[in-house]
Design an enzyme around this catalytic site. Structure first.
Site, PDB file in Angstrom:
ATOM      1  N   LEU A 156       0.867  -1.172   0.000  1.00 17.10           N
ATOM      2  CA  LEU A 156       0.000   0.000   0.000  1.00 17.10           C
ATOM      3  C   LEU A 156       0.904   1.223   0.000  1.00 17.10           C
ATOM      4  O   LEU A 156       1.988   1.201   0.591  1.00 17.10           O
ATOM      5  CB  LEU A 156      -0.912   0.024   1.235  1.00 17.10           C
ATOM      6  N   ASP A 157       0.465   2.299  -0.655  1.00 14.82           N
ATOM      7  CA  ASP A 157       1.236   3.535  -0.645  1.00 14.82           C
ATOM      8  C   ASP A 157       1.433   4.031   0.781  1.00 14.82           C
ATOM      9  O   ASP A 157       0.665   3.714   1.688  1.00 14.82           O
ATOM     10  CB  ASP A 157       0.519   4.622  -1.446  1.00 14.82           C
ATOM     11  N   ARG A 158       2.457   4.854   0.959  1.00 17.59           N
ATOM     12  CA  ARG A 158       2.767   5.403   2.286  1.00 17.59           C
ATOM     13  C   ARG A 158       1.513   5.957   2.982  1.00 17.59           C
ATOM     14  O   ARG A 158       1.278   5.690   4.167  1.00 17.59           O
ATOM     15  CB  ARG A 158       3.795   6.531   2.145  1.00 17.59           C
TER      16      ARG A 158
END
Length: 349
Positions: A156-158
């Site tokens: 998942l993105d930051r």
């Protein structure tokens, strides 16, 4: 990319290999090879790193090694670059709080918080999910993903929150990786996200079928209609869950949508929703042009939206087959507090 057209690109998901890239010099480019190549590949490689690679014979122009950094490039030149993967430092465990939804001998499922990078990389060698997992799990994490990504089978993105599964042994890693590669076509895998987007997407449900590749800045992704080597098939299905601030003219301020992925590309939901004119609220990469919309909202919603500094995206559902028992496991995570606060404020207008 500045003054260069991508010809082929590396495969970043493969570990312990040499990375090869070939670029075609654009019509308006000229000058020294090292300066041009460093600009074309910024911020991935510095000019000093490019110069060292040229002198080591790792850069070729039109098939011939270019041994001098001052070599003059001209429009139409094909510049090939081979970069050995660096020996990254082995990550160490760090006591970072985790919201654990489930754990056994084979896997651990977490509800990832915003701001947490998944694995170490340039600029983020510490403070990542991998560091937290090493501290929590010790030596039980799978090593099949390489030193930099122990146990990681998806990301998942930051600033995207929500459910993630991590393998704790190699057998579980292989089994889970196969499930994610299959995208639920033959097994129980399901992944669903909730996003708050600007405006009113057409209909109550829809499908976005648009290939994704690197944008010109080589950092972001973009919808691409060409057949470039980096373009990948991408399909997102969305379902409208709530609409906020509907007006007589049929428009609305924002919409809560559920998104399900038929493919899993980098930034897929963010790029696809922006492509149809409804970027995620707070997405500075793909929806920065919409930030002024917050100024037309009533208070306190205006302040809530204006201070929301991440994309409004949450991975709320993950269904997997247990790699050892074959049992179907379902995990859900409610909207995080910041998204729920914004959702409730939109619902009140």
């Amino acid at each position: 990319m500045k003054n260069a057209t991508p010809f082929s690109e590396a495969k970043p998901d493969r570990e312990a290999q040499q990375t090869q890239e070939t670029l075609v010099v654009d019509e308006d480019a000229a000058g020294r090879l090292d300066a041009w190549l460093a600009e074309a590949l910024a911020p991935e490689l510095s000019r000093s790193r490019v110069k060292a690679l040229i002198e080591a014979g790792a850069v070729s122009v039109n098939g011939t090694p270019a041994r001098q950094a001052k070599h003059k490039i001209k429009p139409g030149d094909e510049v090939s670059l081979v970069v050995p993967d660096p020996e990254d430092p082995e990550p160490e465990g760090e006591d970072i709080p985790l919201s654990i939804l489930y754990e056994d001998a084979d896997l651990i499922v977490i509800n990832k918080q915003a701001g947490l990078v998944v694995h170490p990389g340039a600029g983020n060698w510490t403070g990542t999910l991998v560091n937290a997992l090493i501290h929590h799990c010790g030596d039980s994490l799978s090593g099949i993903g390489g030193v930099r990504r122990p146990g990681i089978v998806h990301r998942l993105d930051r600033d995207t929150t929500g459910v993630m599964v991590v393998a704790k042994n190699d057998q579980a890693h292989r089994h889970l990786a196969d499930q994610f590669s299959d995208h639920g076509l033959t097994g129980p895998l399901e992944r669903a996200y909730q996003a708050i987007v600007w405006g009113k997407p057409a209909g109550l449900k829809g499908t976005i079928d648009a290939g994704l590749g690197r944008a010109r800045d080589r950092i972001r992704r973009a919808v691409r209609t060409d057949d470039g080597p980096d373009v990948r098939h991408a399909v997102t299905h969305y379902l409208v869950r709530e609409r906020y601030g509907e007006k007589p003219d049929g428009t609305c301020a924002a919409t809560l949508v559920e998104c399900r992925l038929e493919t899993g590309r980098t930034h897929q939901i963010r790029v696809h929703m922006a492509h149809i004119g409804h970027p995620l609220i707070g997405d500075e990469d793909y929806g920065a042009g919409y930030r002024t919309k917050a100024n037309r909202l009533p208070e306190p919603l205006r302040g809530i939206v204006g201070s929301f500094k991440r994309q409004a995206l949450h991975a709320y559902l993950l269904v997997i087959e247990h790699p050892a028992t074959g049992e179907t496991l379902r995990f859900e995570a409610p909207l995080p507090d910041d998204m729920e606060q914004m959702r409730a404020a939109f619902a009140a207008i």
